[in-house]
Design an enzyme around this catalytic site. Structure first.
Site, mmCIF file in Angstrom:
data_model
loop_
_atom_site.group_PDB
_atom_site.id
_atom_site.type_symbol
_atom_site.label_atom_id
_atom_site.label_comp_id
_atom_site.label_asym_id
_atom_site.label_seq_id
_atom_site.Cartn_x
_atom_site.Cartn_y
_atom_site.Cartn_z
ATOM 1 C CB CYS A 361 31.944 38.719 40.335
ATOM 2 S SG CYS A 361 30.495 39.629 39.725
ATOM 3 C CG HIS A 492 31.637 43.200 42.464
ATOM 4 N ND1 HIS A 492 32.169 42.262 41.640
ATOM 5 C CD2 HIS A 492 32.626 43.331 43.336
ATOM 6 C CE1 HIS A 492 33.194 41.953 42.027
ATOM 7 N NE2 HIS A 492 33.860 42.452 43.013
ATOM 8 C CG ASP A 513 36.469 41.946 45.148
ATOM 9 O OD1 ASP A 513 36.076 41.415 44.192
ATOM 10 O OD2 ASP A 513 36.279 43.224 45.191
#
Length: 579
Positions: A361, A492, A513
């Site tokens: 991520c 995250h 996202d």
């Protein structure tokens, strides 16, 4: 007249003699022939005579021997007399030790132990030796013709130690001065008595008391020694048990720490299980085995991946472009509940692939941020000729920044190596990479909640101020020149591309996202966007309740001198903290 052979008592008839023997002797009623002491048995009487009337008894026996020799006692009578006295004396001597211990035990406390019996047995032995030596000294030492002369010392009182010249005087002294001691020989003597300080036993003189106390001390020392041995053994055993328990505890703690460390290594991609390339190939093989991918597709994707890795440029298969333009149209034509909205510059969305799923991520958000900077003319000088790098290339770029001297602490935490791993990156690594590219940015740390129920209203206010600083007039939709914001929280990271202010004055963030797949993001490219499609982008204060948030905000370009200064400052990493 008949005379008792045992005690010398005279009676008139044979029947009286039998009664005398039964009553006096068979029922243990013996009377001292010298002082008439009675109420004791044979052994006690022998001990009494040997101690109280020793000289007198010796004289009597010698006198009988002298009479026998002088007056010509017949040989048969002499044998009978000697045999009789030998039998009486042997019986008295054999029972003396046990009787003496019995009498001594009567003076002991109820808790008398073996040491007292041993003490009196030893004392009795000593007394026998003393009597024997006295007998040897007082025995027949000189023989004149057929007569023996007896040599002996003056008698001494067994109770007070007084010495008399004659035994008759001693007998009178004992009867007058110590008559009450004949029944209880340890009470009311002129000579002081000695109490044992340890058990209360009364001793006649201090020598006996000293020997008696020595026995106490010997036994006490022995017990203390045994106690010390036992105590030492117990301490050693307890120490061994404690050491064993400590070893087990430390071993268990070490095992748990090792497991936790391995878990963290796996979680953060530091378990040496390979990096992007290995994971991509492994996951594609799984897809083929499950029938979800044709083998020809596998080989085609593998070839594309190898080409991308070779040139260091992302293949664009996870990219979705045109979303910001679609959002602008939507807010212009719909969203009646929105009062104002601020959007960042153009941003492409990148989502995770089979090669970086679960750990990529941070890299994907950097690609989103860089995609915006590459379309902004203000950063052409910094990013001249650059394209969106693939994940292994980003890892290589961060390692190069570390080699230049940026963030040495962060480099050491990741072992100065990212390539070939699945190591996570966060706000510090993104800051390091941007600064090494001469892009001015800074980190803001919202280290704790600033609102009710764990919310972060200060975070929303800061982002609103960031985008609304270029506000001109009062339009509903504002397309700013500000790049998107890198947003990091535990586990995250995401990218903030705008913020809404609704008519009820509440603030909502617009977030890309990397965990959202392309097929979902492509729904936003439709001409008529449904409000439900924006649900994956819109985040209210109630949706952001992590304990801590960090953001990386881009502010412009750096000169070479400013880059050097920031590299020096990154030796000790600092961030702006709010609150």
């Amino acid at each position: 007249m008949l005379s008792c052979d045992i005690c010398g008592e005279t009676v008139t008839s044979e029947s009286d003699m039998k009664a005398h023997v039964i009553i006096v002797h068979m029922e243990n009623e013996v009377i001292c022939p010298f002082c008439k002491l009675s109420g004791v048995n044979y052994d006690e009487m022998y001990f009494h005579i040997e101690t109280a009337h020793f000289e007198q008894n010796t004289l009597e026996r010698n006198f009988e021997r002298i009479n026998t020799i002088q007056y010509g006692t017949s040989e048969s009578e002499k044998d009978n007399t000697v045999q009789h006295r030998t039998e009486v004396n042997s019986s008295i001597h054999s029972a003396c030790a046990s009787n003496h211990l019995k009498n001594s035990a009567q003076s002991l406390p109820k808790d008398s132990t073996l040491k007292h019996e041993t003490f009196y047995a030893e004392n009795f032995t000593e007394s026998r030796k003393f009597l024997k030596s006295k007998e040897e000294q007082s025995g027949l030492t000189k023989r004149k013709g057929s007569i023996y002369e007896t040599m002996y010392s003056p008698p001494e009182c067994p109770f007070c130690g007084k010495i008399e010249k004659y035994s008759q005087d001693m007998e009178t002294h004992v009867k007058t001065k110590h008559a009450n001691l004949l029944d209880n020989p340890l009470e009311d003597c002129d000579q002081p008595l000695y109490d044992c300080p340890m058990c209360g036993l009364i001793c006649a003189n201090y020598h006996i008391l000293q020997e008696h106390v020595d026995l106490h001390l010997e036994e006490s020392s022995f017990r203390q020694g045994m106690d010390r041995v036992q105590c030492s053994s117990d301490r050693e055993l307890a120490h061994q048990l404690q050491e064993e328990e400590d070893r087990k505890r430390k071993s268990e703690e070490s095992r748990q720490e090792g497991e936790e460390f391995q878990k963290l290594q796996r979680q953060y991609g530091l378990d040496n299980s390979g990096g992007y390339k290995q994971q991509q190939l492994r996951n594609m093989e799984i897809e083929v085995n499950r029938g979800r991918m044709h083998p020809s597709e596998f080989h085609r994707r593998k070839a594309d991946m190898m080409e991308s890795l070779a040139i260091g440029i992302d293949d664009g298969k996870t990219k979705t472009s045109g979303i910001m333009e679609a959002l602008h149209r939507y807010y212009q034509n719909a969203a009646t509940d929105v009062r104002h909205v601020w959007l960042s510059t153009v941003v492409d969305h990148f989502h995770s692939s089979l090669g970086d799923k679960g750990w990529g991520c941070g890299y994907r958000n950097f690609q989103m941020l860089l995609s915006s900077l590459l379309q902004n003319d203000a950063y052409d000088d910094c990013l001249k000729g650059m394209s969106i790098p693939c994940i292994p290339k980003i890892q290589s770029m961060i390692e190069d920044a570390w080699k230049e001297g940026f963030d040495p602490q962060g480099a050491s935490q990741l072992n100065n190596r990212l390539q070939g791993t699945k190591a996570w990156i966060g706000a510090c690594e993104v800051y390091t990479l941007l600064t090494s590219l001469r892009i001015k940015c800074h980190i803001v740390d919202f280290h704790k909640s600033t609102g009710p129920l764990g919310t972060h209203p200060r975070l929303f206010e800061w982002i609103l101020n960031y985008y609304s600083s270029e506000r001109e007039g009062n339009p509903k939709v504002v397309c700013t020149s500000k790049p998107p914001i890198y947003l990091q929280h535990q586990g995250h990271s995401r990218t903030v591309v705008g913020i809404e202010e609704r008519k009820n004055r509440t603030l909502w963030l617009l977030i890309f996202d990397p965990g959202c797949p392309s097929r979902e993001m492509q729904k936003l490219l439709k001409q008529d966007i449904e409000a439900s499609s924006l649900k994956q982008l819109r985040k209210s204060m109630g949706n952001l309740k992590h304990k801590q948030y960090q953001i990386v905000a881009v502010e412009g370009a750096l000169s070479p001198e400013e880059k050097v200064a920031r590299r020096q400052a990154s030796q000790v990493f600092t961030a702006e903290k709010i609150p």
